[in-house]
Design an enzyme around this catalytic site. Sequence first.
Site, PDB file in Angstrom:
ATOM      1  N   TYR A  45      12.641  12.929   0.213  1.00 45.20           N
ATOM      2  CA  TYR A  45      11.200  13.243   0.254  1.00 45.20           C
ATOM      3  C   TYR A  45      10.917  14.264   1.356  1.00 45.20           C
ATOM      4  O   TYR A  45      10.255  15.293   1.124  1.00 45.20           O
ATOM      5  CB  TYR A  45      10.395  11.969   0.501  1.00 45.20           C
ATOM      6  CG  TYR A  45       8.944  12.215   0.885  1.00 45.20           C
ATOM      7  CD1 TYR A  45       8.005  12.570  -0.072  1.00 45.20           C
ATOM      8  CD2 TYR A  45       8.525  12.099   2.216  1.00 45.20           C
ATOM      9  CE1 TYR A  45       6.678  12.814   0.282  1.00 45.20           C
ATOM     10  CE2 TYR A  45       7.205  12.339   2.578  1.00 45.20           C
ATOM     11  CZ  TYR A  45       6.283  12.694   1.610  1.00 45.20           C
ATOM     12  OH  TYR A  45       4.972  12.936   1.961  1.00 45.20           O
ATOM     13  N   LYS A  50       9.574  18.092   1.026  1.00 44.98           N
ATOM     14  CA  LYS A  50       8.319  18.501   1.667  1.00 44.98           C
ATOM     15  C   LYS A  50       8.539  19.674   2.622  1.00 44.98           C
ATOM     16  O   LYS A  50       7.675  20.536   2.776  1.00 44.98           O
ATOM     17  CB  LYS A  50       7.706  17.313   2.421  1.00 44.98           C
ATOM     18  CG  LYS A  50       6.962  16.352   1.518  1.00 44.98           C
ATOM     19  CD  LYS A  50       5.591  16.920   1.149  1.00 44.98           C
ATOM     20  CE  LYS A  50       4.798  16.002   0.265  1.00 44.98           C
ATOM     21  NZ  LYS A  50       3.478  16.541  -0.090  1.00 44.98           N
TER      22      LYS A  50
HETATM   23  P1  NAP Z   1      -0.401   9.014  -3.222  1.00 48.49           P
HETATM   24  O1  NAP Z   1      -1.460   7.977  -3.084  1.00 48.49           O
HETATM   25  O2  NAP Z   1       0.999   8.596  -3.539  1.00 48.49           O
HETATM   26  O3  NAP Z   1      -0.894  10.065  -4.324  1.00 48.49           O
HETATM   27  C1  NAP Z   1      -0.030  11.012  -4.884  1.00 48.49           C
HETATM   28  C2  NAP Z   1      -0.727  11.668  -6.051  1.00 48.49           C
HETATM   29  O4  NAP Z   1       0.186  12.606  -6.669  1.00 48.49           O
HETATM   30  C3  NAP Z   1      -1.134  10.695  -7.166  1.00 48.49           C
HETATM   31  O5  NAP Z   1      -2.386  11.094  -7.672  1.00 48.49           O
HETATM   32  C4  NAP Z   1      -0.050  10.906  -8.208  1.00 48.49           C
HETATM   33  O6  NAP Z   1      -0.456  10.594  -9.511  1.00 48.49           O
HETATM   34  C5  NAP Z   1       0.133  12.403  -8.060  1.00 48.49           C
HETATM   35  N1  NAP Z   1       1.368  12.889  -8.695  1.00 48.49           N
HETATM   36  C6  NAP Z   1       2.623  12.403  -8.560  1.00 48.49           C
HETATM   37  N2  NAP Z   1       3.475  13.122  -9.310  1.00 48.49           N
HETATM   38  C7  NAP Z   1       2.740  14.082  -9.928  1.00 48.49           C
HETATM   39  C8  NAP Z   1       3.053  15.130 -10.829  1.00 48.49           C
HETATM   40  N3  NAP Z   1       4.297  15.344 -11.278  1.00 48.49           N
HETATM   41  N4  NAP Z   1       2.057  15.927 -11.265  1.00 48.49           N
HETATM   42  C9  NAP Z   1       0.776  15.713 -10.857  1.00 48.49           C
HETATM   43  N5  NAP Z   1       0.422  14.735 -10.019  1.00 48.49           N
HETATM   44  C10 NAP Z   1       1.394  13.931  -9.556  1.00 48.49           C
HETATM   45  O7  NAP Z   1      -0.299   9.886  -1.890  1.00 48.49           O
HETATM   46  P2  NAP Z   1      -1.377  10.087  -0.722  1.00 48.49           P
HETATM   47  O8  NAP Z   1      -1.124   9.077   0.315  1.00 48.49           O
HETATM   48  O9  NAP Z   1      -2.712  10.245  -1.309  1.00 48.49           O
HETATM   49  O10 NAP Z   1      -0.883  11.477  -0.120  1.00 48.49           O
HETATM   50  C11 NAP Z   1      -1.395  12.712  -0.610  1.00 48.49           C
HETATM   51  C12 NAP Z   1      -0.417  13.820  -0.258  1.00 48.49           C
HETATM   52  O11 NAP Z   1      -0.247  13.878   1.160  1.00 48.49           O
HETATM   53  C13 NAP Z   1       0.977  13.659  -0.835  1.00 48.49           C
HETATM   54  O12 NAP Z   1       1.466  14.949  -1.118  1.00 48.49           O
HETATM   55  C14 NAP Z   1       1.780  13.051   0.303  1.00 48.49           C
HETATM   56  O13 NAP Z   1       3.142  13.367   0.168  1.00 48.49           O
HETATM   57  C15 NAP Z   1       1.135  13.719   1.487  1.00 48.49           C
HETATM   58  N6  NAP Z   1       1.127  12.982   2.744  1.00 48.49           N
HETATM   59  C16 NAP Z   1       0.669  11.705   2.788  1.00 48.49           C
HETATM   60  C17 NAP Z   1       0.615  11.043   3.998  1.00 48.49           C
HETATM   61  C18 NAP Z   1       0.066   9.646   4.125  1.00 48.49           C
HETATM   62  O14 NAP Z   1       0.337   8.997   5.149  1.00 48.49           O
HETATM   63  N7  NAP Z   1      -0.710   9.174   3.156  1.00 48.49           N
HETATM   64  C19 NAP Z   1       1.024  11.710   5.175  1.00 48.49           C
HETATM   65  C20 NAP Z   1       1.475  13.017   5.078  1.00 48.49           C
HETATM   66  C21 NAP Z   1       1.508  13.661   3.859  1.00 48.49           C
HETATM   67  P3  NAP Z   1      -0.329   9.083 -10.095  1.00 48.49           P
HETATM   68  O15 NAP Z   1      -1.558   8.380  -9.625  1.00 48.49           O
HETATM   69  O16 NAP Z   1      -0.281   9.314 -11.555  1.00 48.49           O
HETATM   70  O17 NAP Z   1       0.934   8.504  -9.536  1.00 48.49           O
HETATM   71  O1  F7E Z   2       6.992   3.118   5.965  1.00 53.83           O
HETATM   72  C1  F7E Z   2       9.164   0.692   7.613  1.00 53.83           C
HETATM   73  C2  F7E Z   2       9.794   1.891   6.942  1.00 53.83           C
HETATM   74  O2  F7E Z   2       6.629   3.454   3.522  1.00 53.83           O
HETATM   75  C3  F7E Z   2       6.657   3.116   7.329  1.00 53.83           C
HETATM   76  C4  F7E Z   2       4.134   8.203   3.277  1.00 53.83           C
HETATM   77  O3  F7E Z   2       2.746   8.294   3.105  1.00 53.83           O
HETATM   78  O4  F7E Z   2       3.915   8.441   5.650  1.00 53.83           O
HETATM   79  C5  F7E Z   2       4.431   7.604   4.637  1.00 53.83           C
HETATM   80  O5  F7E Z   2       5.841   7.466   4.762  1.00 53.83           O
HETATM   81  C6  F7E Z   2       7.786   2.471   8.124  1.00 53.83           C
HETATM   82  C7  F7E Z   2       9.171   3.008   7.767  1.00 53.83           C
HETATM   83  O6  F7E Z   2       5.606   5.045   5.216  1.00 53.83           O
HETATM   84  C8  F7E Z   2       9.069  -1.932   5.120  1.00 53.83           C
HETATM   85  O7  F7E Z   2      11.217   1.822   6.991  1.00 53.83           O
HETATM   86  C9  F7E Z   2       9.683  -1.727   7.177  1.00 53.83           C
HETATM   87  O8  F7E Z   2       9.898   3.197   8.938  1.00 53.83           O
HETATM   88  O9  F7E Z   2       4.674   2.834   4.985  1.00 53.83           O
HETATM   89  P1  F7E Z   2       5.940   3.559   4.830  1.00 53.83           P
HETATM   90  P2  F7E Z   2       6.521   6.298   5.609  1.00 53.83           P
HETATM   91  O10 F7E Z   2       7.908   6.138   5.145  1.00 53.83           O
HETATM   92  O11 F7E Z   2       6.305   6.529   7.072  1.00 53.83           O
HETATM   93  C10 F7E Z   2       4.452   9.767   5.677  1.00 53.83           C
HETATM   94  C11 F7E Z   2       3.770  10.527   6.782  1.00 53.83           C
HETATM   95  C12 F7E Z   2       4.407  10.426   4.351  1.00 53.83           C
HETATM   96  O12 F7E Z   2       4.308  11.648   4.248  1.00 53.83           O
HETATM   97  C13 F7E Z   2       4.751   9.596   3.165  1.00 53.83           C
HETATM   98  O13 F7E Z   2       4.254  10.207   1.971  1.00 53.83           O
HETATM   99  O14 F7E Z   2       7.805   1.092   7.818  1.00 53.83           O
HETATM  100  N1  F7E Z   2       9.208  -0.532   6.796  1.00 53.83           N
HETATM  101  N2  F7E Z   2       9.610  -2.595   6.174  1.00 53.83           N
HETATM  102  C14 F7E Z   2       8.816  -0.617   5.508  1.00 53.83           C
HETATM  103  N3  F7E Z   2       8.250   0.292   4.699  1.00 53.83           N
HETATM  104  C15 F7E Z   2       7.927  -0.110   3.435  1.00 53.83           C
HETATM  105  N4  F7E Z   2       7.341   0.772   2.614  1.00 53.83           N
HETATM  106  N5  F7E Z   2       8.175  -1.386   3.000  1.00 53.83           N
HETATM  107  C16 F7E Z   2       8.755  -2.333   3.788  1.00 53.83           C
HETATM  108  O15 F7E Z   2       8.964  -3.460   3.379  1.00 53.83           O
END
Ligand code: NAP
Ligand code: F7E
Length: 333
Positions: free
Chosen positions: A149, A153
């Site tokens: 991932y 990105k």
């Molecule tokens: P999310 O809830 O997982 O939403 C992702 C969206 O992308 C959903 O609407 C999903 O559709 C859509 N999608 C997935 N594959 C697609 C495809 N092939 N074509 C068109 N749409 C597609 O993520 P989020 O938390 O809102 O995050 C928004 C963006 O910010 C993402 O790019 C993520 O990687 C990035 N980001 C998130 C975080 C965070 O902490 N939330 C931090 C940094 C960056 P479905 O509903 O159909 O699955």
């Molecule tokens: O994990 C630990 C895991 O899946 C956070 C996405 O929005 O933020 C997100 O990515 C931490 C990790 O988020 C479990 O190993 C422990 O260290 O909530 P997460 P992420 O991996 O930080 C970034 C900024 C993005 O861009 C991404 O799209 O928590 N952890 N135990 C676990 N995580 C999950 N999911 N489940 C567990 O049971």
Amino acid sequence: MAKRALITGVTGQDGAYLAKLLVEKGYKVYGGYRRTSTRNFWRLHYLDVKKDIELIPMDLIDQTSILMALRKSDPHEVYNLAAQSFVGASFDEAISTGEISGLGVTRMLDSVRFYNPSIRFYQASTSEMYGATPPPHNEDSMFRPQSPYAAAKLYGHWVTGNYRTGYKMHASSGILFNHESPIRGVDFVTKKITDTVARIKMGYSKELNLGNLDAHRDWGFAGDYVEAMWLMLQQSQGDDYVVATGECHSVREFCEAAFSRVGLNYRDYVKVKDEFKRPLEVPSLLGDATKAREKLGWKPKVTFGELVQMMVDADMEKYQNPTKHSEQFLKHM
Ligand code: NAP
Ligand code: F7E
């Protein structure tokens, strides 16, 4: 005349919050979504914004669908939020993650460049790109991605910068640190914790199985972070910005705060299971958002404690009023 914005990934957490923000600002909002066998608009209903936006089917792996969405919306601003965004799943689905979260960005940028290069473009970059680089992280910190991932990105991030300098496009990357909300996907650790806390409190579950409790993250509120996205596109030029709270907490601390909100001790319920550990872990992320504060005038409003409470309370409400929630779901099918 109202500004027009196209949001990809509008069915996701950030898509819903951003759609709400832009509608409130008077935009005509087009929401790009991928068609699924079961409709997936619950977040837009939860924030009561579905009625105010126009939905357009589009998929980041299908270039023609992107061009059609641009033609239909003719936007001034494009926010590319669509991605396979779950780090854990990217180890199992590395190739499709690269297709969507990496190459998908180039498909978007190329489509914008050919349709109308004066469109302002936002790319959803991520703190995961820093990976193994020790904190704190700012725009100049080294990228050392630790997952398919994060690697995908980082490709999207660089290519956005290339189009900015090479083709003089107004393209910005927001390097957003983790941000959460009551409509966060249940795979992510915060929502998994708050949902299970509520289930345990209501007697539906007995324990919470997690992986690495010592991972540290800089967690903020999604509603605050979409404001930063919008601010980036209002600047005279595109740029990269870190968006973060500047405070980091462990998964263990999140558990402690969430269980104590309902009067329970996390030690009595949390079990560590290897199946939730990742092949590679990002131990600690902590953002320095000085540039966003100074240039965009952005700062987070919701604190860590308030975020945990907001999420636990929303999940408790869901299980305490199941009839209300199933009615809401049926109404929105
Ligand atoms: P999310 O809830 O997982 O939403 C992702 C969206 O992308 C959903 O609407 C999903 O559709 C859509 N999608 C997935 N594959 C697609 C495809 N092939 N074509 C068109 N749409 C597609 O993520 P989020 O938390 O809102 O995050 C928004 C963006 O910010 C993402 O790019 C993520 O990687 C990035 N980001 C998130 C975080 C965070 O902490 N939330 C931090 C940094 C960056 P479905 O509903 O159909 O699955
Ligand atoms: O994990 C630990 C895991 O899946 C956070 C996405 O929005 O933020 C997100 O990515 C931490 C990790 O988020 C479990 O190993 C422990 O260290 O909530 P997460 P992420 O991996 O930080 C970034 C900024 C993005 O861009 C991404 O799209 O928590 N952890 N135990 C676990 N995580 C999950 N999911 N489940 C567990 O049971």
